[in-house]
Design a protein around this motif. Structure first.
Motif, PDB file in Angstrom:
ATOM      1  N   GLN A 159       0.839  -1.225   0.218  1.00 16.41           N
ATOM      2  CA  GLN A 159       0.156   0.005   0.217  1.00 16.41           C
ATOM      3  C   GLN A 159       0.973   1.293  -0.101  1.00 16.41           C
ATOM      4  OE1 GLN A 159      -3.111  -0.259   3.299  1.00 16.41           O
ATOM      5  NE2 GLN A 159      -4.441  -0.746   1.876  1.00 16.41           N
ATOM      6  N   GLY A 160       2.023   1.341   0.665  1.00  9.36           N
ATOM      7  CA  GLY A 160       3.066   2.333   0.750  1.00  9.36           C
ATOM      8  C   GLY A 160       3.441   2.356  -0.642  1.00  9.36           C
ATOM      9  N   GLY A 161       3.663   1.455  -1.377  1.00  7.29           N
ATOM     10  CA  GLY A 161       4.466   1.674  -2.726  1.00  7.29           C
ATOM     11  C   GLY A 161       3.211   2.344  -3.653  1.00  7.29           C
ATOM     12  N   THR A 162       1.786   2.038  -3.459  1.00  2.00           N
ATOM     13  CA  THR A 162       0.830   2.602  -4.031  1.00  2.00           C
ATOM     14  C   THR A 162       1.023   4.179  -3.927  1.00  2.00           C
ATOM     15  OG1 THR A 162      -0.439   0.680  -3.879  1.00  2.00           O
ATOM     16  CG2 THR A 162      -1.549   2.751  -4.494  1.00  2.00           C
ATOM     17  N   GLY A 163       1.182   4.594  -2.812  1.00  2.00           N
ATOM     18  CA  GLY A 163       1.427   6.090  -2.476  1.00  2.00           C
ATOM     19  C   GLY A 163       2.650   6.601  -3.243  1.00  2.00           C
ATOM     20  N   LEU A 209       7.493  -1.685  -9.310  1.00  2.00           N
ATOM     21  CA  LEU A 209       8.478  -0.802  -9.018  1.00  2.00           C
ATOM     22  C   LEU A 209       8.380   0.115  -7.922  1.00  2.00           C
ATOM     23  CD1 LEU A 209      11.121   0.509 -10.023  1.00  2.00           C
ATOM     24  CD2 LEU A 209       9.887   2.128 -11.463  1.00  2.00           C
ATOM     25  N   CYS A 210       7.187   0.635  -7.646  1.00  2.00           N
ATOM     26  CA  CYS A 210       7.098   1.293  -6.371  1.00  2.00           C
ATOM     27  C   CYS A 210       6.953   0.699  -5.222  1.00  2.00           C
ATOM     28  CB  CYS A 210       5.770   2.218  -6.838  1.00  2.00           C
ATOM     29  SG  CYS A 210       5.865   3.396  -8.090  1.00  2.00           S
ATOM     30  N   PHE A 211       6.313  -0.324  -5.299  1.00  2.00           N
ATOM     31  CA  PHE A 211       6.615  -1.285  -4.108  1.00  2.00           C
ATOM     32  C   PHE A 211       8.071  -1.718  -3.697  1.00  2.00           C
ATOM     33  CE2 PHE A 211       6.542  -6.055  -2.862  1.00  2.00           C
ATOM     34  CZ  PHE A 211       6.144  -5.946  -1.659  1.00  2.00           C
ATOM     35  N   PHE A 212       8.982  -1.972  -4.537  1.00  2.00           N
ATOM     36  CA  PHE A 212      10.161  -1.788  -4.236  1.00  2.00           C
ATOM     37  C   PHE A 212      10.846  -0.711  -3.703  1.00  2.00           C
ATOM     38  CE2 PHE A 212      14.775  -1.547  -5.727  1.00  2.00           C
ATOM     39  CZ  PHE A 212      15.358  -2.642  -4.983  1.00  2.00           C
TER      40      PHE A 212
END
Length: 553
Positions: free
Chosen positions: A153-157, A188-191
């Motif tokens: 969820q933080g990666g989505t942010g 990619l954003c999750f990582f």
């Protein structure tokens, strides 16, 4: 500063030896106040000394504010709308679940506050020295699961933040199949979020006070702002949405409402078990009682924002947007909207990070340390949680729909709910709050329950009886194509059923077939034993000094 590594033995080995020898990873054996000499232990498993009893009523309130106010709580109650519940029914379900959960949390919190021992050690009194490991493993795995969920969820942010700065990022080519539940940009954003979060999870929360303060100030502003935006956007439809009647009635209404209540309880059933990991630092046991009021109140407030906003988006777009990040993504079509999307997404991402630090990283590391004290300390446990614990799950699949989100949350609570209830029943109803704390550290002591396996069979039977009837529901939650008939109505109250049956069966068996050795006349607390030892040592030293003085004369 980063929490220091408490072992020195591994520094004696070269990198090659660490890669080729298991022995090279063995920690230096630490002395224990109560564990026998042949039992490996570490300082994190020991009873908390009096000088570290610092938690107060305010501390508990601050802790739950940090944990409960996050995108997960918002998403959860918003997803209840997909079941057919109105905003106020979703709110009532959250309040009901919060009161039930808070009651168990507070009761087990008092246990930790009185014994000053971690959950993994305390649970030995009810389940037996070795059966307690099953409870620890169950709780630890779920902490890893939530760690991965919050990280994704933080990666989505992060994805929304990057798109707000560089709109072209929204057109990054996707090379992942639709069945994966995510995209190339999402992965990619999750990582990236995982990479940003990594060092913060290794810093003690006491050194992150500024981050928690910023969260406490910004999250309420963002939540109220998003709800206000949705009401304003709905316009004349807002009044109709607020007055809308329920779309489910009768047995279907019961099923929807109780499914929501069950999801609320199961979400935090981990802390219903291991709240003692935190309450063991309490100055006085009564401080833990504040959770009875704080948990339902904070949860219901967060639920109010999420439920109303989800209903408004349904009226505006004809689609339920139960993730706050999905709402932020709607604002990326103009410069002012991108600024709002960046700020809100950044705040929600930070909220996820703080929840991971307090509720998942440290707790799971404590559990792993208890299971493998010879090889794992808190630092290594956190490293394991941040790496294997996050990536071993597929959070993008769980979060791909509201239905799977609720189903998965409910599935594992059929184990954790009875564990939490049995812990309460053992301490208050069976043992009468009388526990021999030093004996909890002895594998051959009274909490071995008179058998070589170290299992309290009463607790084992209670677990089987309380978990068994809910297994069909768990299977259906993981594979909805399997028809379980009317058993689904029982599964809708899986947590409540598990708690009542687990505690009831355990208490009844313990009264009919008492384990006499564990029923002591007076509680034995660690600090009292240590104080007595200190007095004895001081007395001996004084006698030795007196004898030496006489001899000298």
């Amino acid at each position: 500063m980063v929490r220091p590594v408490t072992h020195a033995a591994t520094s004696e080995y070269t990198t090659k030896e660490k890669l080729t020898s298991v022995k090279a990873w063995e920690l230096k054996k630490e002395p224990s106040a109560f564990a026998p000499a042949h039992i490996w232990s570490n300082s994190d498993m020991e009873p908390v000394p009096r000088e570290l009893w610092s938690w107060t009523t305010l501390t508990f309130a601050a802790y739950w504010f940090s944990d409960l106010i996050n995108p997960g709580s918002w998403s959860q109650v918003s997803s209840f709308v997909s079941l057919g519940l109105t905003w106020w029914e979703s709110l009532l379900a959250t309040l009901t679940g919060g009161v039930i959960l808070a009651s168990v949390v507070a009761l087990n919190g008092i246990v930790g506050a009185k014994l000053h021992t971690p959950f993994a050690v305390t649970s030995r009194a009810a389940f037996g020295y070795h059966l307690s490991k099953f409870c620890v493993i169950s709780r630890m795995v779920i902490a890893w699961f939530w760690f991965s969920i919050n990280t994704y969820q933080g990666g989505t942010g992060i994805q929304i933040c990057l798109t707000a700065i560089w709109p072209s990022f929204a057109h990054l080519p996707n090379h992942l199949p639709e069945s994966s539940g995510t995209t190339t940009a999402g992965m990619l954003c999750f990582f990236l979020f995982w990479l940003i979060q990594f060092p913060f999870c290794l810093i003690h929360p006491s050194n992150l006070r500024l981050m928690f303060l910023i969260k406490g100030c910004t999250v309420p502003i963002v939540a109220i702002g998003m709800m206000g935006w949705s009401i304003h956007k709905a316009g004349d439809q807002a009044s109709a949405v607020m007055k809308a009647s329920s779309t489910v009635h009768g047995l279907n209404g019961y099923f929807a409402f109780m499914t929501a209540v069950n999801a609320c309880i199961s979400t935090w059933s981990t802390l219903a078990c291991n709240i003692g990991d935190f309450s063991r630092y309490s100055k006085k046991p009564t401080s833990a009682l504040t959770q009875v009021a704080v948990v339902p109140m904070l949860w219901t407030i967060c639920a109010l924002f999420g439920a109303i906003t989800a209903n408004m988006t349904n009226a505006i777009y004809g689609e339920l947007l139960f993730q706050p990040f999905d709402i932020c993504a709607l604002w990326l079509d103009n410069r002012g909207g991108r600024a709002a999307a960046f700020f809100c997404s950044l705040v929600w991402a930070m909220a996820n990070m703080t929840t991971n630090i307090t509720a998942n990283s440290i707790s799971s590391a404590n559990d792993l340390t208890t299971l493998f004290p010879r090889w794992v300390n808190i630092f290594r446990g956190q490293l394991f949680a941040i790496t294997v614990g996050v990536w071993a799950f597929a959070p993008w699949k769980v979060l791909s729909s509201a239905g799977s989100f609720i189903s998965f949350m409910g599935s594992y609570a059929i184990v954790l709910a009875p564990i939490a209830a049995i812990l309460c029943a053992d301490f208050y109803l069976v043992k009468g709050q009388k526990i021999d704390v030093p004996a909890l550290y002895d594998p051959n002591g009274i909490y071995r329950y008179g058998n070589t396996l170290g299992i309290n069979w009463r607790a084992l039977v209670a677990l089987v009886v309380s978990i068994g009837p809910n297994m069909p529901g768990m299977i259906n939650a993981l594979n909805s194509s399997i028809d379980i008939g009317n058993v689904k109505y029982l599964y809708a109250i899986a947590c409540i059923f598990g708690m009542v049956v687990g505690a009831g069966v355990y208490t009844t068996l313990s009264w009919i077939f008492p384990a006499h050795a564990t029923l002591i006349s007076e509680a034995v607390y660690a600090q009292d034993v240590l104080d007595a030892r200190g007095s004895d040592n001081a007395s001996h030293e004084e006698k030795d000094y007196t004898k030496a003085g006489v001899a000298e004369v």
